[in-house]
Design a protein around this motif. Structure first.
Motif, PDB file in Angstrom:
ATOM      1  N   GLU A 141       0.832  -1.213   0.000  1.00  0.00           N
ATOM      2  CA  GLU A 141       0.000   0.000   0.000  1.00  0.00           C
ATOM      3  C   GLU A 141       0.863   1.258   0.000  1.00  0.00           C
ATOM      4  O   GLU A 141       0.600   2.209  -0.734  1.00  0.00           O
ATOM      5  CB  GLU A 141      -0.933  -0.006   1.208  1.00  0.00           C
ATOM      6  N   ALA A 142       1.913   1.268   0.815  1.00  0.00           N
ATOM      7  CA  ALA A 142       2.820   2.419   0.864  1.00  0.00           C
ATOM      8  C   ALA A 142       3.527   2.604  -0.480  1.00  0.00           C
ATOM      9  O   ALA A 142       3.721   3.731  -0.940  1.00  0.00           O
ATOM     10  CB  ALA A 142       3.835   2.256   1.983  1.00  0.00           C
ATOM     11  N   PHE A 143       3.903   1.499  -1.120  1.00  0.00           N
ATOM     12  CA  PHE A 143       4.540   1.539  -2.439  1.00  0.00           C
ATOM     13  C   PHE A 143       3.613   2.202  -3.462  1.00  0.00           C
ATOM     14  O   PHE A 143       4.015   3.117  -4.180  1.00  0.00           O
ATOM     15  CB  PHE A 143       4.887   0.103  -2.841  1.00  0.00           C
ATOM     16  N   VAL A 144       2.374   1.750  -3.522  1.00  0.00           N
ATOM     17  CA  VAL A 144       1.396   2.304  -4.478  1.00  0.00           C
ATOM     18  C   VAL A 144       1.140   3.777  -4.178  1.00  0.00           C
ATOM     19  O   VAL A 144       1.110   4.623  -5.079  1.00  0.00           O
ATOM     20  CB  VAL A 144       0.089   1.481  -4.444  1.00  0.00           C
ATOM     21  N   THR A 145       0.972   4.112  -2.912  1.00  0.00           N
ATOM     22  CA  THR A 145       0.724   5.498  -2.506  1.00  0.00           C
ATOM     23  C   THR A 145       1.884   6.397  -2.925  1.00  0.00           C
ATOM     24  O   THR A 145       1.680   7.522  -3.377  1.00  0.00           O
ATOM     25  CB  THR A 145       0.512   5.579  -0.982  1.00  0.00           C
ATOM     26  N   ALA A 146       3.113   5.898  -2.801  1.00  0.00           N
ATOM     27  CA  ALA A 146       4.303   6.693  -3.145  1.00  0.00           C
ATOM     28  C   ALA A 146       4.294   7.094  -4.614  1.00  0.00           C
ATOM     29  O   ALA A 146       4.585   8.247  -4.960  1.00  0.00           O
ATOM     30  CB  ALA A 146       5.561   5.909  -2.814  1.00  0.00           C
ATOM     31  N   PHE A 147       3.957   6.174  -5.500  1.00  0.00           N
ATOM     32  CA  PHE A 147       3.953   6.498  -6.926  1.00  0.00           C
ATOM     33  C   PHE A 147       2.794   7.405  -7.303  1.00  0.00           C
ATOM     34  O   PHE A 147       2.931   8.258  -8.180  1.00  0.00           O
ATOM     35  CB  PHE A 147       3.997   5.221  -7.770  1.00  0.00           C
ATOM     36  N   THR A 148       1.687   7.268  -6.627  1.00  0.00           N
ATOM     37  CA  THR A 148       0.559   8.180  -6.853  1.00  0.00           C
ATOM     38  C   THR A 148       0.963   9.596  -6.450  1.00  0.00           C
ATOM     39  O   THR A 148       0.693  10.550  -7.172  1.00  0.00           O
ATOM     40  CB  THR A 148      -0.672   7.716  -6.061  1.00  0.00           C
ATOM     41  N   ALA A 149       1.635   9.723  -5.315  1.00  0.00           N
ATOM     42  CA  ALA A 149       2.086  11.029  -4.842  1.00  0.00           C
ATOM     43  C   ALA A 149       3.098  11.650  -5.789  1.00  0.00           C
ATOM     44  O   ALA A 149       3.070  12.856  -6.044  1.00  0.00           O
ATOM     45  CB  ALA A 149       2.670  10.908  -3.440  1.00  0.00           C
ATOM     46  N   LEU A 150       3.996  10.847  -6.351  1.00  0.00           N
ATOM     47  CA  LEU A 150       4.996  11.379  -7.290  1.00  0.00           C
ATOM     48  C   LEU A 150       4.320  12.018  -8.495  1.00  0.00           C
ATOM     49  O   LEU A 150       4.747  13.059  -8.976  1.00  0.00           O
ATOM     50  CB  LEU A 150       5.930  10.280  -7.770  1.00  0.00           C
TER      51      LEU A 150
END
Length: 96
Positions: A58-67
Motif C-alpha cells: 500500500e505504501a509503495f502504491v501510494t508513493a507512486f501516486t504522490a509522485l
C-alpha cells in the motif's frame, strides 16, 4: 510485508550528474511519504541505481501516486541511453 524497488537508470554521460540529482530529488519525495523506510542512490559502471524500501504494498502504491501529483521528472526520456531496468522486490514471509 515489505516491498522494495531496484532501478538501474542509464543516462548518457553528458547527463549523468544531472540524473544523479534527479534521482536524489525523487528519493527525497519518497522519504516524505508514509511508509517509506529508505531511498538511496548508488553508482555502478554506467548506471545510476535507485533502491527504495517501503513497509507495505500500500505504501509503495501510494508513493507512486504522490509522485505523479508532485509533477516530478520520473519518465524515461532522451537523456537516457537505454530503457531502465526496474525490479520490484517483496520480502518473503518469515521462515520461507
Amino acid at each position: 510485508m515489505k516491498v522494495a524497488m531496484l532501478a538501474n537508470h542509464y543516462p548518457h554521460a553528458a547527463h549523468r550528474d544531472a540524473f544523479v540529482e534527479r534521482v536524489h530529488r525523487v528519493a527525497e519525495e519518497f522519504l516524505r511519504g508514509p511508509g517509506c523506510l529508505s531511498a538511496e542512490c548508488w553508482l555502478t559502471g554506467d548506471a545510476v541505481v535507485s533502491f527504495v524500501r517501503w513497509e507495505s504494498e500500500e505504501a509503495f502504491v501510494t508513493a507512486f501516486t504522490a509522485l505523479r501529483t508532485e509533477e516530478l521528472d520520473i519518465d524515461h526520456d532522451e537523456r537516457e541511453s537505454r530503457p531502465r531496468e526496474i525490479v520490484k522486490l517483496v520480502e518473503p514471509p518469515a521462515g520461507a
